[in-house]
Design a protein around this motif. Structure first.
Motif, PDB file in Angstrom:
ATOM      1  N   GLU A 120      -4.661  -3.863   5.695  1.00 54.67           N
ATOM      2  CA  GLU A 120      -4.520  -2.378   5.720  1.00 54.67           C
ATOM      3  C   GLU A 120      -3.238  -1.666   6.342  1.00 54.67           C
ATOM      4  O   GLU A 120      -3.231  -0.487   6.602  1.00 54.67           O
ATOM      5  N   GLN A 138      -7.792  -8.582   7.740  1.00 57.70           N
ATOM      6  CA  GLN A 138      -8.121  -7.236   7.362  1.00 57.70           C
ATOM      7  C   GLN A 138      -7.491  -6.161   7.690  1.00 57.70           C
ATOM      8  O   GLN A 138      -6.851  -5.310   6.884  1.00 57.70           O
ATOM      9  N   MET A 139      -6.851  -6.289   8.987  1.00 58.86           N
ATOM     10  CA  MET A 139      -6.222  -4.976   9.367  1.00 58.86           C
ATOM     11  C   MET A 139      -4.759  -5.266   9.085  1.00 58.86           C
ATOM     12  O   MET A 139      -4.007  -4.086   8.716  1.00 58.86           O
ATOM     13  N   ASP A 190      -2.196  -2.817   9.197  1.00 65.09           N
ATOM     14  CA  ASP A 190      -2.346  -2.650  10.839  1.00 65.09           C
ATOM     15  C   ASP A 190      -2.525  -1.312  11.565  1.00 65.09           C
ATOM     16  O   ASP A 190      -1.574  -1.034  12.409  1.00 65.09           O
TER      17      ASP A 190
END
Length: 158
Positions: A149, A145-146, A151
């Motif tokens: 986005e 998920q990071m 990171d």
């Protein structure tokens, strides 16, 4: 090639390896002293360093070892132990390459990695081992998920 963090998001296993290089500057050595409060004259005073047998002031051993924590931080390794053997000095403007090899992973995600750091001449300056915990399924999902986005919070991702 996938980033270290992308590889960690997919899941790490025995045999996975990572490598990175960095050139330590006099400013890096100064900043490390400010953070660590290690002002040993071997790092700053040429006559003292020469009296210790070095050609000039040397970088802090733990600054050199920070390459190990850079890799660990990028892959989400939660360290439980580290062992280092400082073999040779590292001087300002030396380029050091860290090679990290995961040698064991148990069923609970506890892992061992062997570490070798060499200077630009191929001379080993540090050897070691780190033990820690790999990111589990939930952490790998969060890493994914990071990454999706961009990171955030990781300037090395830019």
């Amino acid at each position: 090639m996938h980033s270290f963090r992308q590889r960690a998001a997919r899941g790490l296993q025995s045999g996975d390896s990572f490598s990175l290089s960095r050139c330590f500057t006099p400013q890096d050595i100064q900043r490390f002293a400010e953070i660590s409060r290690d002002y040993n004259p071997v790092h700053f005073h040429p006559p003292f360093a020469e009296a210790r047998g070095f050609r000039e002031p040397v970088a802090h051993g733990l600054l050199t070892a920070s390459l190990v924590t850079e890799i660990g931080g990028q892959i989400g390794w939660l360290a439980s132990a580290m062992r280092f053997q400082f073999r040779r000095p590292v001087y300002a403007r030396d380029t050091v390459t860290c090679r990290w090899l995961i040698t064991e992973v148990d069923a609970r995600g506890r892992a061992t990695a062997v570490i070798t750091l060499s200077n630009e001449d191929g001379v080993i300056v540090l050897e070691g081992e780190t033990r820690g915990v790999l990111p589990g399924e939930q952490e790998r999902q969060l890493l994914s998920q990071m990454l999706a986005e961009g990171d955030p919070g990781n300037p090395l991702a830019r």
